[in-house]
Every structure is written in structure tokens, then in C-alpha cells.
Design a protein around this motif. Structure first.
Motif, mmCIF file in Angstrom:
data_model
loop_
_atom_site.group_PDB
_atom_site.id
_atom_site.type_symbol
_atom_site.label_atom_id
_atom_site.label_comp_id
_atom_site.label_asym_id
_atom_site.label_seq_id
_atom_site.Cartn_x
_atom_site.Cartn_y
_atom_site.Cartn_z
ATOM 1 N N ILE A 102 0.856 -1.193 0.000
ATOM 2 C CA ILE A 102 0.000 0.000 0.000
ATOM 3 C C ILE A 102 0.884 1.233 0.000
ATOM 4 C CG2 ILE A 102 -1.735 1.316 1.258
ATOM 5 C CD1 ILE A 102 -2.748 -1.314 2.434
ATOM 6 N N ASP A 103 0.740 2.054 -1.020
ATOM 7 C CA ASP A 103 1.494 3.307 -1.133
ATOM 8 C C ASP A 103 0.605 4.441 -0.639
ATOM 9 O OD1 ASP A 103 3.041 5.468 -1.747
ATOM 10 O OD2 ASP A 103 3.019 5.176 -3.918
ATOM 11 N N TYR A 104 0.928 4.964 0.537
ATOM 12 C CA TYR A 104 0.075 5.978 1.144
ATOM 13 C C TYR A 104 0.221 7.349 0.481
ATOM 14 C CZ TYR A 104 -0.598 2.410 4.656
ATOM 15 O OH TYR A 104 -0.916 1.237 5.285
ATOM 16 N N ALA A 105 1.152 7.472 -0.460
ATOM 17 C CA ALA A 105 1.281 8.710 -1.220
ATOM 18 C C ALA A 105 0.462 8.662 -2.509
ATOM 19 C CB ALA A 105 2.750 8.973 -1.554
ATOM 20 N N SER A 106 -0.127 7.518 -2.805
ATOM 21 C CA SER A 106 -0.914 7.364 -4.033
ATOM 22 C C SER A 106 -2.304 7.971 -3.850
ATOM 23 C CB SER A 106 -1.018 5.886 -4.407
ATOM 24 O OG SER A 106 -1.648 5.164 -3.373
ATOM 25 N N PRO A 107 -3.071 8.118 -4.938
ATOM 26 C CA PRO A 107 -4.436 8.662 -4.817
ATOM 27 C C PRO A 107 -5.297 7.827 -3.864
ATOM 28 C CG PRO A 107 -3.743 8.641 -7.113
ATOM 29 C CD PRO A 107 -2.689 7.905 -6.345
ATOM 30 N N VAL A 108 -6.269 8.512 -3.270
ATOM 31 C CA VAL A 108 -7.116 7.869 -2.262
ATOM 32 C C VAL A 108 -7.851 6.668 -2.846
ATOM 33 C CG1 VAL A 108 -9.059 8.202 -0.682
ATOM 34 C CG2 VAL A 108 -7.372 10.018 -0.997
ATOM 35 N N LEU A 109 -8.319 6.769 -4.081
ATOM 36 C CA LEU A 109 -9.043 5.660 -4.692
ATOM 37 C C LEU A 109 -8.150 4.436 -4.882
ATOM 38 C CD1 LEU A 109 -11.303 7.446 -7.346
ATOM 39 C CD2 LEU A 109 -12.019 6.340 -5.227
ATOM 40 N N GLU A 110 -6.877 4.661 -5.165
ATOM 41 C CA GLU A 110 -5.936 3.547 -5.306
ATOM 42 C C GLU A 110 -5.746 2.842 -3.960
ATOM 43 O OE1 GLU A 110 -3.123 0.809 -6.583
ATOM 44 O OE2 GLU A 110 -4.523 2.037 -7.729
ATOM 45 N N ILE A 111 -5.615 3.624 -2.895
ATOM 46 C CA ILE A 111 -5.487 3.031 -1.558
ATOM 47 C C ILE A 111 -6.754 2.253 -1.211
ATOM 48 C CG2 ILE A 111 -5.149 3.527 0.896
ATOM 49 C CD1 ILE A 111 -3.672 6.067 0.066
ATOM 50 N N GLN A 112 -7.903 2.819 -1.565
ATOM 51 C CA GLN A 112 -9.172 2.144 -1.287
ATOM 52 C C GLN A 112 -9.256 0.807 -2.014
ATOM 53 O OE1 GLN A 112 -12.832 3.857 -2.910
ATOM 54 N NE2 GLN A 112 -13.808 3.605 -0.923
ATOM 55 N N CYS A 113 -8.801 0.757 -3.259
ATOM 56 C CA CYS A 113 -8.817 -0.500 -4.023
ATOM 57 C C CYS A 113 -7.912 -1.545 -3.379
ATOM 58 C CB CYS A 113 -8.372 -0.244 -5.461
ATOM 59 S SG CYS A 113 -9.598 0.644 -6.460
ATOM 60 N N ARG A 114 -6.757 -1.128 -2.905
ATOM 61 C CA ARG A 114 -5.838 -2.069 -2.264
ATOM 62 C C ARG A 114 -6.422 -2.602 -0.953
ATOM 63 N NH1 ARG A 114 -1.079 -3.025 -4.459
ATOM 64 N NH2 ARG A 114 -0.278 -1.623 -6.065
ATOM 65 N N LEU A 115 -7.073 -1.738 -0.196
ATOM 66 C CA LEU A 115 -7.707 -2.198 1.039
ATOM 67 C C LEU A 115 -8.862 -3.147 0.729
ATOM 68 C CD1 LEU A 115 -7.822 0.971 3.349
ATOM 69 C CD2 LEU A 115 -6.272 -0.989 3.477
ATOM 70 N N ALA A 116 -9.591 -2.871 -0.352
ATOM 71 C CA ALA A 116 -10.699 -3.749 -0.739
ATOM 72 C C ALA A 116 -10.171 -5.131 -1.138
ATOM 73 C CB ALA A 116 -11.479 -3.128 -1.897
ATOM 74 N N ARG A 117 -9.048 -5.166 -1.866
ATOM 75 C CA ARG A 117 -8.456 -6.463 -2.240
ATOM 76 C C ARG A 117 -7.939 -7.194 -1.011
ATOM 77 N NH1 ARG A 117 -6.722 -3.554 -6.993
ATOM 78 N NH2 ARG A 117 -4.739 -2.990 -6.032
ATOM 79 N N LEU A 118 -7.379 -6.445 -0.076
ATOM 80 C CA LEU A 118 -6.898 -7.056 1.166
ATOM 81 C C LEU A 118 -8.054 -7.646 1.950
ATOM 82 C CD1 LEU A 118 -4.694 -7.618 3.261
ATOM 83 C CD2 LEU A 118 -5.005 -5.277 4.109
ATOM 84 N N ARG A 119 -9.163 -6.921 2.021
ATOM 85 C CA ARG A 119 -10.345 -7.422 2.723
ATOM 86 C C ARG A 119 -10.874 -8.691 2.045
ATOM 87 N NH1 ARG A 119 -14.744 -5.496 5.947
ATOM 88 N NH2 ARG A 119 -16.673 -6.599 5.422
ATOM 89 N N TRP A 121 -9.250 -10.860 0.267
ATOM 90 C CA TRP A 121 -8.323 -11.966 0.543
ATOM 91 C C TRP A 121 -8.554 -12.537 1.936
ATOM 92 C CZ3 TRP A 121 -4.758 -15.438 -0.850
ATOM 93 C CH2 TRP A 121 -3.844 -15.884 0.099
ATOM 94 N N ARG A 122 -8.715 -11.658 2.923
ATOM 95 C CA ARG A 122 -8.895 -12.116 4.295
ATOM 96 C C ARG A 122 -10.233 -12.846 4.479
ATOM 97 N NH1 ARG A 122 -7.341 -9.429 9.439
ATOM 98 N NH2 ARG A 122 -6.473 -11.523 9.672
ATOM 99 N N VAL A 123 -11.260 -12.344 3.817
ATOM 100 C CA VAL A 123 -12.596 -12.919 3.990
ATOM 101 C C VAL A 123 -12.755 -14.212 3.196
ATOM 102 C CG1 VAL A 123 -15.058 -12.523 3.553
ATOM 103 C CG2 VAL A 123 -13.663 -10.702 4.551
ATOM 104 N N ARG A 124 -12.245 -14.245 1.976
ATOM 105 C CA ARG A 124 -12.498 -15.381 1.086
ATOM 106 C C ARG A 124 -11.436 -16.475 1.159
ATOM 107 N NH1 ARG A 124 -14.011 -11.792 -4.297
ATOM 108 N NH2 ARG A 124 -15.803 -10.690 -3.401
ATOM 109 N N VAL A 125 -10.217 -16.132 1.578
ATOM 110 C CA VAL A 125 -9.133 -17.125 1.581
ATOM 111 C C VAL A 125 -8.578 -17.326 2.986
ATOM 112 C CG1 VAL A 125 -6.869 -17.738 0.649
ATOM 113 C CG2 VAL A 125 -8.538 -16.544 -0.801
ATOM 114 N N GLU A 126 -8.023 -16.291 3.564
ATOM 115 C CA GLU A 126 -7.333 -16.433 4.843
ATOM 116 C C GLU A 126 -8.259 -16.964 5.938
ATOM 117 O OE1 GLU A 126 -4.794 -13.714 8.045
ATOM 118 O OE2 GLU A 126 -5.390 -12.870 6.116
ATOM 119 N N GLY A 127 -9.435 -16.364 6.058
ATOM 120 C CA GLY A 127 -10.366 -16.779 7.096
ATOM 121 C C GLY A 127 -10.831 -18.222 6.941
#
Length: 223
Positions: A102-119, A121-127
Motif C-alpha cells: 500500500i502506497d500511502y502517497a498514491s491517490p485515495v481511490l488507489e489506496i481504497q482499491c488495495r484495502l478492498a483487495r486485502l479485505r 483476501w482475508r474474507v475469502r481465503v485467509e479466514g
């Protein structure tokens, strides 16, 4: 004051207001992103702790099957534990890598997309994978401990096992997995899948997404 002078004064005022708003936006953005990173630190810390645990399970499994080479029955629990340990390293390592990308200097929408992919992954695979491993890991662990105890007397656990042990183990694994599936079905029946997804995502990630939502609202309202 002449008309041209008034226009210039208004233009200068507009530029100053725009500059002031830009400074306020940058300050607000920096503060929210700092808070977002702080929210994700507990998750990163927990993942870092999980990796040595997975390594320990791998080492235990390797030590078990490595000391019983040539005996498939005695090797099997150690091989299973080895696989569980490997998954217990790979999954948190993958999550940690997603966090660090996650690049915190990137646009907010890009950060949001990365957090959505992380979520996702955690919900569908890790959990789900963690739930499956956690429900049956006690079986190879129990067999490895029993075999280690038998090794002290130079015995093979399976040569002295009671009839029906293998059937009992298979049934126990099926029951354990069925309980996981039953829990999912009950939550689905009760309309609690959103609660389950939030639980699997974790409090740190939920709070980070909330910080980002506040930042997006501010950006839309002041854009």
C-alpha cells in the motif's frame, strides 16, 4: 477603484483561498492517512507473530516424519502438520505483503482499491483456510504426540493401535469440518454473513477503511 483593479484583487483573493484550501486538504489528508497506517499496525504485528508459529509447526512436522522415514503410517501425521505449518506461514506472509504494497502517497481511490483487495483476501481465503486448519489440526498433533510417546519404548503406534482408530480419525475430521460448515450455514440463515465478513476482515482493517471513507467524503465535499 477601477474595474481592472477590482478584477485583479478578486483573482488574487481567489488564488489565496485556493492555496489555503489546498493546504488544509493536504493537512487533513496527511492526518487521516497517518491514522490509517496506525489502525493497520496491530494487524501487521499479529501477522508477524503468526509466521514464527507456522515455522514452529513446520519444524515439528519435519522432525516427526523425518524420524520415521520408510513408515508411511507414522510419517503421515508429520507430513500433514508440515503442510499446515507451511500454509500458516504462506497465508500471513501474503497478507503482510499486501499490506506493505500500500502506497500511502498514491491517490485515495488507489489506496481504497488495495484495502478492498486485502479485505477480499482475508474474507475469502485467509479466514476460511484458517478455520479449516484450526478445526482439524488437533488430529495430526494428537497422533504425533502419541507416536512420540510410543517411540520412547521403541514401538510403532499403528502396530498397537486399537481396531477402528483410522475410522475414528476420519469420522472426527468429518465432524470437525461439518461443524465449521454448520456454523457458516447458521450464520447465513440468520442473515449474519456481513457480521462474519467483518469478523474475518478484522477490526484493524475495518477501522482503516472507515478512516479512508471519511477522507473520501471530505474530498467529494470539498473537491
Amino acid at each position: 477603484m477601477e474595474l481592472d483593479e477590482m478584477k485583479q484583487a478578486w483573482q488574487m483573493l481567489d488564488r489565496r483561498l485556493a492555496a489555503q484550501q489546498a493546504i488544509q486538504w493536504q493537512g487533513f489528508r496527511a492526518g487521516r492517512l497517518t491514522q490509517l497506517q496506525r489502525r493497520l499496525r496491530p494487524l501487521a504485528g499479529w501477522l508477524v507473530l503468526q509466521i514464527p508459529l507456522g515455522v514452529a509447526l513446520m519444524a515439528w512436522g519435519i522432525a516427526s516424519w523425518g524420524s520415521h522415514l520408510g513408515d508411511a503410517r507414522a510419517m503421515a501425521p508429520g507430513l500433514v502438520m508440515h503442510a499446515f505449518g507451511l500454509l500458516s506461514v504462506m497465508i500471513p506472509a501474503r497478507t503482510l505483503a499486501m499490506l506493505r504494497r500500500i502506497d500511502y502517497a498514491s491517490p485515495v481511490l488507489e489506496i481504497q482499491c488495495r484495502l478492498a483487495r486485502l479485505r477480499a483476501w482475508r474474507v475469502r481465503v485467509e479466514g476460511p483456510v484458517s478455520a479449516v486448519i484450526g478445526s482439524v489440526i488437533w488430529i495430526p498433533a494428537l497422533l504425533m504426540l502419541a507416536q512420540a510417546d510410543a517411540d520412547r519404548f521403541g514401538m510403532n503406534l499403528w502396530d498397537h493401535a486399537r481396531p477402528g482408530l483410522l475410522a475414528w480419525l476420519v469420522l472426527s475430521a468429518l465432524v470437525s469440518l461439518s461443524l465449521v460448515g454448520l456454523g457458516y450455514m447458521v450464520l447465513r440463515r440468520l442473515g449474519k454473513l456481513d457480521w462474519l465478513a467483518n469478523h474475518l476482515a478484522g477490526a484493524s482493517l475495518r477501522q482503516a477503511q472507515a478512516e479512508l471513507e471519511a477522507l473520501l467524503r471530505f474530498e467529494r465535499e470539498n473537491g
